[in-house]
Design a protein around this motif. Structure first.
Motif, mmCIF file in Angstrom:
data_model
loop_
_atom_site.group_PDB
_atom_site.id
_atom_site.type_symbol
_atom_site.label_atom_id
_atom_site.label_comp_id
_atom_site.label_asym_id
_atom_site.label_seq_id
_atom_site.Cartn_x
_atom_site.Cartn_y
_atom_site.Cartn_z
ATOM 1 N N ARG A 143 9.853 -12.273 38.257
ATOM 2 C CA ARG A 143 9.769 -11.271 37.115
ATOM 3 C C ARG A 143 8.602 -10.470 37.206
ATOM 4 O O ARG A 143 8.438 -9.172 36.858
ATOM 5 C CB ARG A 143 9.629 -12.122 35.820
ATOM 6 C CG ARG A 143 9.817 -11.104 34.421
ATOM 7 C CD ARG A 143 9.883 -12.028 33.201
ATOM 8 N NE ARG A 143 8.875 -12.934 33.148
ATOM 9 C CZ ARG A 143 8.775 -13.644 32.076
ATOM 10 N NH1 ARG A 143 9.604 -13.980 31.092
ATOM 11 N NH2 ARG A 143 7.547 -14.580 31.817
ATOM 12 N N PHE A 144 7.482 -10.964 37.859
ATOM 13 C CA PHE A 144 6.194 -10.277 38.114
ATOM 14 C C PHE A 144 6.332 -9.106 38.815
ATOM 15 O O PHE A 144 6.132 -7.856 38.622
ATOM 16 C CB PHE A 144 5.137 -10.993 38.715
ATOM 17 C CG PHE A 144 3.751 -10.303 38.572
ATOM 18 C CD1 PHE A 144 2.871 -10.394 37.491
ATOM 19 C CD2 PHE A 144 3.301 -9.921 39.575
ATOM 20 C CE1 PHE A 144 1.612 -9.790 37.373
ATOM 21 C CE2 PHE A 144 2.138 -9.108 39.860
ATOM 22 C CZ PHE A 144 1.197 -9.231 38.615
ATOM 23 N N ASN A 145 7.126 -9.250 40.000
ATOM 24 C CA ASN A 145 7.572 -8.430 40.986
ATOM 25 C C ASN A 145 8.581 -7.428 40.551
ATOM 26 O O ASN A 145 8.552 -6.101 40.734
ATOM 27 C CB ASN A 145 7.757 -9.032 42.218
ATOM 28 C CG ASN A 145 6.743 -9.413 42.999
ATOM 29 O OD1 ASN A 145 5.545 -8.718 42.954
ATOM 30 N ND2 ASN A 145 6.816 -10.394 43.973
ATOM 31 N N LYS A 146 9.449 -7.802 39.606
ATOM 32 C CA LYS A 146 10.392 -7.039 39.116
ATOM 33 C C LYS A 146 9.479 -5.825 38.001
ATOM 34 O O LYS A 146 9.828 -4.752 37.897
ATOM 35 C CB LYS A 146 11.627 -7.738 38.190
ATOM 36 C CG LYS A 146 12.467 -8.391 39.135
ATOM 37 C CD LYS A 146 13.614 -8.940 38.384
ATOM 38 C CE LYS A 146 14.700 -9.571 39.150
ATOM 39 N NZ LYS A 146 15.386 -10.416 38.605
ATOM 40 N N SER A 147 8.642 -6.624 37.339
ATOM 41 C CA SER A 147 7.867 -5.588 36.594
ATOM 42 C C SER A 147 7.081 -4.453 37.266
ATOM 43 O O SER A 147 7.113 -3.520 37.042
ATOM 44 C CB SER A 147 6.727 -6.586 35.790
ATOM 45 O OG SER A 147 7.617 -7.283 34.707
ATOM 46 N N ALA A 148 6.633 -5.101 38.601
ATOM 47 C CA ALA A 148 5.637 -4.172 39.287
ATOM 48 C C ALA A 148 6.592 -3.187 39.779
ATOM 49 O O ALA A 148 6.274 -1.973 39.995
ATOM 50 C CB ALA A 148 5.196 -4.970 40.571
ATOM 51 N N VAL A 149 8.065 -3.324 40.360
ATOM 52 C CA VAL A 149 8.839 -2.369 40.786
ATOM 53 C C VAL A 149 8.925 -1.219 39.637
ATOM 54 O O VAL A 149 8.981 -0.201 39.975
ATOM 55 C CB VAL A 149 10.076 -2.943 41.238
ATOM 56 C CG1 VAL A 149 11.008 -1.778 41.482
ATOM 57 C CG2 VAL A 149 9.901 -3.711 42.726
ATOM 58 N N ARG A 150 9.141 -1.821 38.679
ATOM 59 C CA ARG A 150 9.750 -0.623 37.449
ATOM 60 C C ARG A 150 8.408 0.128 37.075
ATOM 61 O O ARG A 150 8.608 1.131 36.481
ATOM 62 C CB ARG A 150 10.005 -1.492 36.093
ATOM 63 C CG ARG A 150 10.330 -0.764 34.891
ATOM 64 C CD ARG A 150 11.457 0.002 35.436
ATOM 65 N NE ARG A 150 11.887 1.005 34.170
ATOM 66 C CZ ARG A 150 11.216 2.210 34.002
ATOM 67 N NH1 ARG A 150 10.303 2.655 34.697
ATOM 68 N NH2 ARG A 150 11.669 2.846 33.138
ATOM 69 N N MET A 151 7.228 -0.396 37.176
ATOM 70 C CA MET A 151 5.957 0.341 36.889
ATOM 71 C C MET A 151 5.433 0.987 38.201
ATOM 72 O O MET A 151 4.212 1.494 37.961
ATOM 73 C CB MET A 151 4.868 -0.595 36.218
ATOM 74 C CG MET A 151 5.459 -1.001 35.054
ATOM 75 S SD MET A 151 5.651 0.043 33.787
ATOM 76 C CE MET A 151 3.944 0.389 33.342
#
Length: 355
Positions: free
Chosen positions: A98-106
């Motif tokens: 989830r952290f990396n999904k957040s990173a991609v989105r930001m």
């Protein structure tokens, strides 16, 4: 300071510990931190070597993009100690994903497993004395990443800092929780960043929550931004509704966070033979169920409180009190989940990881 290198992580140990000055019986959630922190910087298109060092403030340029354009994400996790003094963490792979999904989105760089997971295990091993035994005692884990590149031009940063800090915590209890169903304000919108654990998602909630608290409510149940007819989250938590013998919760989407506690409770409920439906839950449906007595429970689900039962809700000008139950599904699921986390019950799912 004692300096060494372990598994590609530089370690600089504090010369003394502040642990003996901490009153572990009277902790305010998220305000006391352990002796060490992990720091790893991203520059020139690559991640550097992580460093575990004494917890301390750090300097940052006033023009750092985190201040001006809000590139900041985080996760929330916990470590637990069982009766044999073994330390455990819960589903860290889900937090990394989830952290990396957040990173991609930001528009931020993804953090490799070798930094996130290995760094987490290493710092927890160093700080294991801060994880206290006893049901309800935990060590709260806050991985986060901020944009540290300088300059006020409106574009993504080229430099970032990933960190892990740790905070001892007691059992999270907030008393009776009454909520108000949102009619105007929204937590997230289609095409937005609601599914990311971005700092801005939380700051945007503070004002509507303040208005709700002024009316005597502890939290808000957020509704969809387009029609305000679909119930989505409760404060900063995923939300469940029990109507008759079925649990309902909104499906994850680009507006709704993919909660680790949420998905774990769903799996537990299904294991226990409880019917679960992931679908849009309508405001009118819940109001009708409250009126006819088929609405049995509402509860939030998240890392901090695990499960937070809701005793009543207001919609428009009407308040609906929920029944007081002898056998609450919410509390039964919380008990089963926390016993797995504390190694007091068999983990049939393979969720726990020993440090």
């Amino acid at each position: 300071m004692d300096t060494k290198n372990t598994h590609e992580i530089d370690i600089v140990l504090a010369t003394s510990s502040k642990i003996n000055s901490v009153d572990f019986d009277n902790l305010s959630f998220g305000s006391t931190f352990t002796d060490h922190m992990l720091v790893c910087d991203f520059k020139e298109g690559k991640w550097g070597k992580p460093v575990i060092k004494p917890y301390e403030p750090f300097m940052i340029d006033p023009s750092a993009k985190v201040f001006h354009y809000g590139q900041a994400i985080f996760e929330g996790m916990k470590a637990y100690k069982d009766e044999q003094d073994q330390v455990w963490i819960f589903r860290p792979d889900q937090n990394l994903d989830r952290f990396n999904k957040s990173a991609v989105r930001m528009a931020m760089p993804e953090v490799p497993e070798s930094i996130f997971i290995d760094g987490l295990k290493t710092i927890l091993d160093i700080e294991r004395a801060w994880v206290k035994k006893g049901f309800g005692n935990t060590l709260y884990i806050r991985p986060f990443m901020i944009a540290i590149g300088s300059g006020v031009i409106a574009q993504p940063s080229t430099q970032y800092r990933f960190m892990i800090i740790l905070s001892p915590a007691k059992s999270y209890y907030s008393g009776d929780v009454k909520v108000i169903i949102a009619e105007h304000y929204s937590r997230a919108a289609n095409g937005g960043i609601g599914a990311a654990k971005a700092a801005g998602n939380y700051s945007a909630q503070f004002y509507p929550q303040k208005l709700a608290q002024e009316k005597g409510f502890q939290q808000i149940i957020w509704t969809d931004d387009a029609t305000h007819t679909k119930l989505e989250e409760a404060g900063t938590m995923n939300v469940f509704f029990k109507i008759n013998d079925t649990l309902y919760t909104a499906p994850t989407s680009e507006r709704i966070l993919d909660g680790v506690t949420r998905k774990s409770l769903i799996d537990l409920a299904k294991r226990e033979g409880i019917k679960v439906e992931e679908r849009s839950v309508l405001v009118d449906e819940i109001v009708t169920a409250a009126k006819d007595g088929s609405l049995k429970e509402i509860f939030g689900a998240g890392t901090a409180a695990v499960v937070s039962p809701i005793v009543g809700f207001q919609y428009k000008e009407d308040y609906y009190e929920l029944p007081k139950l002898q056998n609450s599904i919410a509390m039964d699921l919380k008990d089963k989940l926390t016993k797995i986390q504390y190694n007091l019950a068999e983990d049939t799912f393979g969720w726990t990881v020993k440090i």
